[in-house]
Enzyme design. Sequence first.
Site, PDB file in Angstrom:
ATOM      1  N   SER A  15       9.306  -3.111 -14.583  1.00 13.88           N
ATOM      2  CA  SER A  15       8.941  -2.816 -15.839  1.00 13.88           C
ATOM      3  C   SER A  15       9.627  -2.401 -17.024  1.00 13.88           C
ATOM      4  O   SER A  15       9.348  -2.801 -18.074  1.00 13.88           O
ATOM      5  CB  SER A  15       7.817  -1.448 -15.423  1.00 13.88           C
ATOM      6  N   THR A  52       2.226   4.317 -11.251  1.00 18.31           N
ATOM      7  CA  THR A  52       2.252   3.335 -10.048  1.00 18.31           C
ATOM      8  C   THR A  52       2.104   4.347  -8.992  1.00 18.31           C
ATOM      9  O   THR A  52       1.914   5.587  -8.847  1.00 18.31           O
ATOM     10  CB  THR A  52       3.571   2.634 -10.144  1.00 18.31           C
ATOM     11  N   LYS A  56      -1.874   6.939  -9.152  1.00 21.50           N
ATOM     12  CA  LYS A  56      -2.914   6.349  -9.768  1.00 21.50           C
ATOM     13  C   LYS A  56      -4.411   7.091  -9.768  1.00 21.50           C
ATOM     14  O   LYS A  56      -5.113   6.908 -10.581  1.00 21.50           O
ATOM     15  CB  LYS A  56      -3.153   4.926  -9.139  1.00 21.50           C
ATOM     16  N   ASP A  92      -4.554  -2.717 -14.922  1.00 24.55           N
ATOM     17  CA  ASP A  92      -4.414  -3.781 -13.852  1.00 24.55           C
ATOM     18  C   ASP A  92      -5.801  -4.493 -13.832  1.00 24.55           C
ATOM     19  O   ASP A  92      -5.569  -5.786 -13.557  1.00 24.55           O
ATOM     20  CB  ASP A  92      -4.483  -3.002 -12.349  1.00 24.55           C
ATOM     21  N   GLY A 116      -7.493  -6.261   2.291  1.00 23.51           N
ATOM     22  CA  GLY A 116      -7.255  -4.788   2.139  1.00 23.51           C
ATOM     23  C   GLY A 116      -8.208  -4.029   1.380  1.00 23.51           C
ATOM     24  O   GLY A 116      -9.134  -4.554   0.481  1.00 23.51           O
ATOM     25  N   GLY A 118      -7.472  -1.164  -0.246  1.00 22.71           N
ATOM     26  CA  GLY A 118      -6.719   0.188  -1.109  1.00 22.71           C
ATOM     27  C   GLY A 118      -6.946  -0.019  -2.655  1.00 22.71           C
ATOM     28  O   GLY A 118      -7.953  -0.464  -3.077  1.00 22.71           O
ATOM     29  N   GLY A 119      -6.134   0.798  -3.451  1.00 20.81           N
ATOM     30  CA  GLY A 119      -6.350   0.933  -4.833  1.00 20.81           C
ATOM     31  C   GLY A 119      -6.482  -0.461  -5.431  1.00 20.81           C
ATOM     32  O   GLY A 119      -7.429  -0.498  -6.367  1.00 20.81           O
TER      33      GLY A 119
HETATM   34  P1  NAP Z   1      -2.386   0.571  -1.230  1.00 22.73           P
HETATM   35  O1  NAP Z   1      -3.341   1.630  -1.702  1.00 22.73           O
HETATM   36  O2  NAP Z   1      -1.587   1.073   0.033  1.00 22.73           O
HETATM   37  O3  NAP Z   1      -3.435  -0.529  -0.425  1.00 22.73           O
HETATM   38  C1  NAP Z   1      -2.978  -1.545   0.576  1.00 22.73           C
HETATM   39  C2  NAP Z   1      -4.138  -1.740   1.566  1.00 22.73           C
HETATM   40  O4  NAP Z   1      -3.504  -3.004   2.247  1.00 22.73           O
HETATM   41  C3  NAP Z   1      -4.400  -0.772   2.394  1.00 22.73           C
HETATM   42  O5  NAP Z   1      -5.386   0.054   2.079  1.00 22.73           O
HETATM   43  C4  NAP Z   1      -4.786  -1.379   3.814  1.00 22.73           C
HETATM   44  O6  NAP Z   1      -6.144  -1.746   3.848  1.00 22.73           O
HETATM   45  C5  NAP Z   1      -4.027  -2.939   3.838  1.00 22.73           C
HETATM   46  N1  NAP Z   1      -2.595  -2.866   4.386  1.00 22.73           N
HETATM   47  C6  NAP Z   1      -1.777  -1.789   4.470  1.00 22.73           C
HETATM   48  N2  NAP Z   1      -0.994  -2.071   5.376  1.00 22.73           N
HETATM   49  C7  NAP Z   1      -1.353  -3.464   5.931  1.00 22.73           C
HETATM   50  C8  NAP Z   1      -0.992  -4.001   7.139  1.00 22.73           C
HETATM   51  N3  NAP Z   1       0.336  -3.704   7.865  1.00 22.73           N
HETATM   52  N4  NAP Z   1      -1.846  -4.962   7.504  1.00 22.73           N
HETATM   53  C9  NAP Z   1      -3.020  -5.462   7.050  1.00 22.73           C
HETATM   54  N5  NAP Z   1      -3.223  -4.747   6.047  1.00 22.73           N
HETATM   55  C10 NAP Z   1      -2.594  -3.651   5.547  1.00 22.73           C
HETATM   56  O7  NAP Z   1      -1.559  -0.255  -2.056  1.00 22.73           O
HETATM   57  P2  NAP Z   1      -2.073  -0.970  -3.501  1.00 22.73           P
HETATM   58  O8  NAP Z   1      -1.942  -0.180  -4.519  1.00 22.73           O
HETATM   59  O9  NAP Z   1      -3.343  -1.308  -3.407  1.00 22.73           O
HETATM   60  O10 NAP Z   1      -1.169  -2.309  -3.650  1.00 22.73           O
HETATM   61  C11 NAP Z   1      -1.425  -3.238  -2.671  1.00 22.73           C
HETATM   62  C12 NAP Z   1      -0.389  -4.337  -3.065  1.00 22.73           C
HETATM   63  O11 NAP Z   1      -0.878  -4.965  -4.428  1.00 22.73           O
HETATM   64  C13 NAP Z   1       0.998  -3.941  -3.091  1.00 22.73           C
HETATM   65  O12 NAP Z   1       1.896  -5.123  -2.578  1.00 22.73           O
HETATM   66  C14 NAP Z   1       1.309  -3.797  -4.419  1.00 22.73           C
HETATM   67  O13 NAP Z   1       2.754  -4.121  -4.764  1.00 22.73           O
HETATM   68  C15 NAP Z   1       0.191  -4.893  -5.049  1.00 22.73           C
HETATM   69  N6  NAP Z   1       0.057  -4.670  -6.548  1.00 22.73           N
HETATM   70  C16 NAP Z   1       0.506  -5.667  -7.582  1.00 22.73           C
HETATM   71  C17 NAP Z   1       0.157  -5.536  -8.781  1.00 22.73           C
HETATM   72  C18 NAP Z   1       0.625  -6.590  -9.643  1.00 22.73           C
HETATM   73  O14 NAP Z   1       0.576  -6.382 -10.808  1.00 22.73           O
HETATM   74  N7  NAP Z   1       0.838  -7.727  -9.278  1.00 22.73           N
HETATM   75  C19 NAP Z   1      -0.752  -4.346  -9.137  1.00 22.73           C
HETATM   76  C20 NAP Z   1      -1.088  -3.411  -8.066  1.00 22.73           C
HETATM   77  C21 NAP Z   1      -0.654  -3.501  -6.670  1.00 22.73           C
HETATM   78  P3  NAP Z   1      -6.844  -1.945   5.071  1.00 22.73           P
HETATM   79  O15 NAP Z   1      -6.542  -0.372   5.736  1.00 22.73           O
HETATM   80  O16 NAP Z   1      -8.226  -1.795   4.665  1.00 22.73           O
HETATM   81  O17 NAP Z   1      -6.663  -2.840   6.061  1.00 22.73           O
END
Ligand code: NAP
Length: 407
Positions: A15, A52, A56, A92, A116, A118-119
């Site tokens: 960032s 982040t 959030k 986002d 997934g 999550g957020g």
């Molecule tokens: P989060 O809230 O931790 O959610 C991730 C979700 O992935 C969890 O709720 C879980 O869902 C699933 N998960 C976690 N570990 C897992 C595993 N070992 N196997 C299978 N599923 C798994 O994280 P987030 O904030 O949503 O971010 C998720 C990803 O998106 C990260 O890699 C982050 O870096 C990326 N991201 C990128 C951007 C961008 O601008 N490119 C923006 C935001 C986030 P379940 O429990 O329902 O399976």
Amino acid sequence: MRCGLLGEKLSHSYSPQIHGMLWNYSYDLFEKSPEELADFLQGDDFDGCNVTIPYKKAVIPYCQLSETAKRLGAVNTLVRQSDGSLKGYNTDYFGFQSMVERSGLQVAGKKALVLGSGGASVTVCAVLQEFGAKVVVVSRTGENNYSNLHLHKDAAIIVNTTPVGMYPNTGISPLSLDEFPKLEGVLDLIYNPARTALLQAAEKRGLVAENGLWMLVAQAKKSAELFTGNQISDDVIGEIHGVLSTQMQNIILIGMPGCGKTTVGSILAERLGRKFVDADAVLAENAGMTIPEIFAKEGEAGFRARETCVLKEICKQSSLVIATGGGCVTRQENYDILRQNGKTVWLRRELDCLPTDGRPLSQANSLTDMYRIRKPLYEAFADISINNHGAPEDAVQQLLKQLQGED
Ligand code: NAP
């Protein structure tokens, strides 16, 4: 203006660099523990702030929410108002919207699987629904999970919002694409590495395959507009994306033993201000033996197994110049390992100019026979090919020209 990024662990954040290319406000990393959060938000350390993991949702009680942030229940941008209060936005949403548009995928009326819950999944689902997709969330513990994917053979789009495949645990995928004959494209929110195992599988099927770097840059652009109150052209997203994706990806030299990979690689690394890594040198150091000793003791199979392990460790990193051993192309599994985060350059040199001393395979075989076998493999592995028939400096110049031409 004083801006920055609030999170718990921020050492690998891109960032500051992105915002540095967007506007001339200062941009700091605010690493705060949960106990420090309230004081930070109620204090006076920033005018605008990105938010982040894991804050959030946690910042919500401290701000007035925009419509989108309220709908998604998550804030990634805070803007200090003139009365000192905070307004919370979710950019986002714009970032993923922009990523879908850039991908060229037409999602309306089609089934989209979002991996997934999550957020980021909430944001992705909201955008896809707005585009008219039929969204199904696949969660490890949900009604739709990884054991009943056969219910969704008709999926046209898959979006990965899980961290599966992200650095440092690269090379793994949340699911196999084989179950989805109607698939048109895969969007992965991960941007490190540039090609997750999931995206590599999509590329091999000729599908649309996009990583999350575009989304990261697009959400930053929207945040910068909110911080400054100025509109910024969407063209800037592509420009910054181009700079970052070139900078993040490794440059990997392949070619016959003795073709000059180490010499050209070292000069190139110095010219680009990058770190140079010689895979054979790392391999020998890890093994505590010279390469001829490894061949004598473990044979070619033992050497190749060691080589694949070393390449896995090196090639998942970013921004390196890497020289590989001449025979790394003989193992098909090395293809994905090399290309996960890099551009592969085939360095070509006439056979009678190749030295053979200290090179067990070059001494044991005719170089002509070796080249006949390897040439199609170098061709298959390479993104770019460069001649190194003269001075190494010339090869470096050619390479720099080709790399710049591709941006
Ligand atoms: P989060 O809230 O931790 O959610 C991730 C979700 O992935 C969890 O709720 C879980 O869902 C699933 N998960 C976690 N570990 C897992 C595993 N070992 N196997 C299978 N599923 C798994 O994280 P987030 O904030 O949503 O971010 C998720 C990803 O998106 C990260 O890699 C982050 O870096 C990326 N991201 C990128 C951007 C961008 O601008 N490119 C923006 C935001 C986030 P379940 O429990 O329902 O399976």
